[in-house]
Scaffold this motif. Structure first.
Motif, PDB file in Angstrom:
ATOM      1  N   ARG A 115     -85.062 -52.856  40.015  1.00 16.20           N
ATOM      2  CA  ARG A 115     -84.262 -52.084  39.061  1.00 16.20           C
ATOM      3  C   ARG A 115     -83.817 -52.976  37.904  1.00 16.20           C
ATOM      4  O   ARG A 115     -83.856 -52.592  36.729  1.00 16.20           O
ATOM      5  CB  ARG A 115     -83.043 -51.485  39.761  1.00 16.20           C
ATOM      6  N   GLN A 116     -83.376 -54.177  38.265  1.00 20.60           N
ATOM      7  CA  GLN A 116     -82.968 -55.134  37.232  1.00 20.60           C
ATOM      8  C   GLN A 116     -84.173 -55.600  36.421  1.00 20.60           C
ATOM      9  O   GLN A 116     -84.105 -55.707  35.190  1.00 20.60           O
ATOM     10  CB  GLN A 116     -82.298 -56.342  37.889  1.00 20.60           C
ATOM     11  N   ALA A 117     -85.277 -55.860  37.095  1.00 19.48           N
ATOM     12  CA  ALA A 117     -86.461 -56.414  36.430  1.00 19.48           C
ATOM     13  C   ALA A 117     -87.009 -55.479  35.362  1.00 19.48           C
ATOM     14  O   ALA A 117     -87.490 -55.941  34.318  1.00 19.48           O
ATOM     15  CB  ALA A 117     -87.537 -56.713  37.461  1.00 19.48           C
ATOM     16  N   ARG A 118     -86.943 -54.178  35.604  1.00 20.37           N
ATOM     17  CA  ARG A 118     -87.494 -53.238  34.630  1.00 20.37           C
ATOM     18  C   ARG A 118     -86.458 -52.803  33.609  1.00 20.37           C
ATOM     19  O   ARG A 118     -86.792 -52.033  32.686  1.00 20.37           O
ATOM     20  CB  ARG A 118     -88.106 -52.030  35.350  1.00 20.37           C
ATOM     21  N   ALA A 119     -85.223 -53.309  33.723  1.00 21.12           N
ATOM     22  CA  ALA A 119     -84.175 -52.921  32.779  1.00 21.12           C
ATOM     23  C   ALA A 119     -84.427 -53.512  31.390  1.00 21.12           C
ATOM     24  O   ALA A 119     -84.138 -52.881  30.368  1.00 21.12           O
ATOM     25  CB  ALA A 119     -82.806 -53.362  33.288  1.00 21.12           C
ATOM     26  N   PRO A 124     -82.706 -61.523  34.020  1.00 19.67           N
ATOM     27  CA  PRO A 124     -82.978 -62.668  34.920  1.00 19.67           C
ATOM     28  C   PRO A 124     -83.922 -62.333  36.078  1.00 19.67           C
ATOM     29  O   PRO A 124     -84.562 -63.235  36.624  1.00 19.67           O
ATOM     30  CB  PRO A 124     -81.585 -63.040  35.425  1.00 19.67           C
ATOM     31  N   TYR A 125     -83.994 -61.066  36.455  1.00 19.75           N
ATOM     32  CA  TYR A 125     -84.862 -60.676  37.576  1.00 19.75           C
ATOM     33  C   TYR A 125     -86.284 -60.312  37.124  1.00 19.75           C
ATOM     34  O   TYR A 125     -87.131 -60.005  37.975  1.00 19.75           O
ATOM     35  CB  TYR A 125     -84.255 -59.498  38.339  1.00 19.75           C
ATOM     36  N   ARG A 126     -86.541 -60.359  35.827  1.00 17.04           N
ATOM     37  CA  ARG A 126     -87.862 -59.955  35.336  1.00 17.04           C
ATOM     38  C   ARG A 126     -88.975 -60.762  36.014  1.00 17.04           C
ATOM     39  O   ARG A 126     -90.006 -60.228  36.419  1.00 17.04           O
ATOM     40  CB  ARG A 126     -87.929 -60.154  33.825  1.00 17.04           C
ATOM     41  N   ASP A 127     -88.745 -62.062  36.162  1.00 16.25           N
ATOM     42  CA  ASP A 127     -89.771 -62.943  36.706  1.00 16.25           C
ATOM     43  C   ASP A 127     -89.833 -62.912  38.235  1.00 16.25           C
ATOM     44  O   ASP A 127     -90.579 -63.678  38.840  1.00 16.25           O
ATOM     45  CB  ASP A 127     -89.536 -64.379  36.221  1.00 16.25           C
ATOM     46  N   TYR A 128     -89.062 -62.022  38.853  1.00 15.38           N
ATOM     47  CA  TYR A 128     -89.213 -61.810  40.299  1.00 15.38           C
ATOM     48  C   TYR A 128     -90.498 -61.037  40.595  1.00 15.38           C
ATOM     49  O   TYR A 128     -90.947 -60.981  41.733  1.00 15.38           O
ATOM     50  CB  TYR A 128     -88.021 -61.026  40.857  1.00 15.38           C
ATOM     51  N   TYR A 129     -91.081 -60.441  39.577  1.00 13.87           N
ATOM     52  CA  TYR A 129     -92.281 -59.620  39.735  1.00 13.87           C
ATOM     53  C   TYR A 129     -93.357 -60.089  38.756  1.00 13.87           C
ATOM     54  O   TYR A 129     -93.132 -61.020  37.974  1.00 13.87           O
ATOM     55  CB  TYR A 129     -91.944 -58.130  39.546  1.00 13.87           C
TER      56      TYR A 129
END
Length: 563
Positions: A115-119, A124-129
């Motif tokens: 949810r954070q990554a696609r926001a 900061p969570y973008r690079d988790y995926y």
């Protein structure tokens, strides 16, 4: 031959539970943790040492729990964390251990990280995926492209499975640290290990290059199976987490050879205890893949099994399975689920429990449950099955009956129909309407009836489990295949010190003979297990085998341990 280093996970027999289909305690048609708790005495009576749960975490259920939205919560349909704690305690009180499913190649798209990554692209969570402006040509295991466009940020994310299962970026050390932390969380609660879902997929080739067109590589497997950093990541996981606990680990690794499996499981590697290999599971897959069902030969079956027995012996450890939640029922696939269902189910069980390695029993296997073969696609629930059906119908090249025959043979729902406990409505699984239809043969094929029958498949499993526990040669002995080209009989020996075991299996529905190899077997072999009443108690020059007959002979020294 001296006995190898003894470890509890080598000597264990594992029972896999698919919680959604095991036992429903509240009548909502879905199996749950309280239902499992109610059946712990059954598992203890059966004799198993370890129970493995398919995922029970919070999930939207796009892929039946393999899309996890919260790794530290229990799916509400299954119960609460308090229910889990009581279940874990109940297992340990009965001297059984619990292995959890660890699904960390991907999460659900409803996980907070995604949810954070696609926001936003700078979140900061973008690079988790794993994101790209343009997709490459990789295909998903579940059909279609392995890339999905996120319209808000106008970039594509990678999903090797469902579009609702975005792949994690294991190259990011923060991702690995998060996974290590959640593993410690469960281990500190007292779980005894992990089965690691598609763990061989966690490392992708840098740059994510296009796959060559045509053949197996068209879906990109060479670039995300057993990737360049997978062993680095697993050694790190072992050093940071696993080595600090007394646990069992088994990794699901697609397309590995024995040589590659040793890189995961070698006793000097400090990675995993064992892996699930798929070479035997692919034996009936034609050039078109899983759904392209082909005939197989007994010599081919023996060659695959023997290769893994020989090449891992003394260097790594085998897992032994013939079906699970992703595979068809073994008696329908490798035996005969009609006239000789009982005999062939026992024969296959004999193979599984006298080879070298840790046996895995999938729920219902112990009573000889069969494929279901629903007539209508509307009765299936598996996303892979439904997606493939839709693709085939859209192409319009195959008759519906032909498509349904492939589904009957290979659908994952064959293994997921509810457990058949009794002849009561819905097999005693639920008082409500089951989430997936029960196999109609539950009225004559169920635990209650088999438990009362001394000659049942169920009671034969109990004998096999006890026999393995009492005879170290079964666990630690070496392996020699006899008559590799014979297309009817699978025979092999296991030896540990002065103890010799001979297993002879008729893989056909006809009567067969087997000539015992002169001079290779000791004179004092005696029959200790057979799936028929009666039979030759000693090994003569020629054995006469009834349809799907299984025999196990042991030297008079019996359970000597070879040390």
């Amino acid at each position: 031959m001296k006995m190898a280093e003894r470890m509890w996970w080598k000597e264990a027999v594992v029972y896999q539970i698919y919680p959604r289909s095991f036992m429903d305690s509240n009548g909502d048609g879905i199996g749950d943790l309280k239902g499992i708790l109610a059946k712990l005495d059954y598992l203890k009576w059966l004799g198993v040492d370890v129970v493995w749960f398919s995922p029970i975490y919070e999930s939207p259920n796009n892929d039946m729990g393999y899309d996890i939205s919260d790794y530290r919560s229990i799916m509400a349909q299954f119960g609460t964390m308090a229910d889990f704690d009581r279940l874990l305690s109940g297992l340990h009180q009965r001297e059984m251990r619990l292995v959890m499913d660890l699904v960390v190649n991907h999460t659900s798209d409803e996980h907070e990280w995604f949810r954070q990554a696609r926001a936003a692209k700078d979140n900061p969570y973008r690079d988790y995926y794993i994101w790209r402006q343009k997709p490459n040509n990789w295909s998903s295991f579940f059909g279609g492209s392995a890339w999905e466009l996120d319209e808000k940020t106008n970039e594509y994310y990678l999903h090797l499975f469902s579009a609702k299962q975005p792949d994690l970026n294991w190259d990011n050390p923060r991702v690995r640290a998060e996974i290590h932390d959640l593993m410690r969380w469960w281990l500190d609660k007292g779980v005894d290990g992990f089965r690691m879902d598609v763990i061989g997929c966690i490392s992708k080739t840098p740059g994510l290059p296009d796959a060559p067109e045509g053949g197996k590589l068209a879906w990109g497997g060479a670039f995300f199976l057993n990737g360049p950093r997978v062993h680095e990541y697993l050694r790190e996981m072992n050093a940071e987490v696993l080595s600090h606990y007394d646990v069992m680990t088994v990794g699901e690794t697609l397309s590995v050879t024995p040589k590659e499996a040793l890189e995961y499981t070698g006793f000097n590697r400090a990675e995993l205890n064992m892996v699930f290999q798929f070479e035997l599971m692919d034996i009936d897959s034609g050039p078109g893949g899983k759904w392209d069902v082909r005939d197989w030969q007994v010599s081919e079956f023996k060659r695959i099994c023997s290769r893994w027995q020989r090449e891992l012996y003394g260097r790594g450890w085998n897992s032994l399975y013939l079906n699970n939640h992703d595979q068809p029922r073994m008696v329908s696939r490798f035996g005969q689920d009609g006239k000789y269902r009982v005999e062939s189910a026992k024969m296959l069980a004999t193979l599984l429990h006298t080879l070298q390695g840790t046996p895995f029993i999938y729920q219902g296997e112990e009573i000889g449950m069969t494929n279901v073969c629903f007539e209508r696609i509307e009765d299936y629930r598996d996303i892979e099955t439904i997606n493939w059906y839709k693709e085939q119908m859209a192409q319009g090249e195959r008759p519906v009956k032909e498509i349904m025959r492939s589904i009957c043979a290979k659908s994952r729902d064959n293994a997921r129909t509810p457990m058949q406990w009794s002849e009561a409505a819905h097999g005693g699984f639920t008082t409500g309407i089951p989430w997936l239809r029960v196999n109609p043969n539950y009225r004559t094929l169920n635990v209650e009836q088999e438990r009362a029958d001394a000659d049942s498949v169920l009671n034969y499993y109990r004998r096999l489990i006890r026999f393995r526990r009492e005879n170290p040669v079964v666990v630690y002995g070496d392996y020699t295949l006899l008559e590799p080209e014979d297309e009817t009989v699978y025979a092999f020996t296991r030896r540990l010190g002065e103890v010799c075991l001979l297993t002879v299996l008729n893989f056909t529905a006809g009567e067969q003979t087997f000539a015992s190899p002169s001079g290779l077997l000791p004179d004092n072999l005696r029959l200790v297990l057979c799936n028929y009443a009666g039979g030759e108690t000693s090994v003569g020059p020629t054995l006469h085998l009834r349809p799907y007959e299984a025999r196990v002979y042991l030297t008079a020294a019996g359970s000597a341990d070879g040390v």
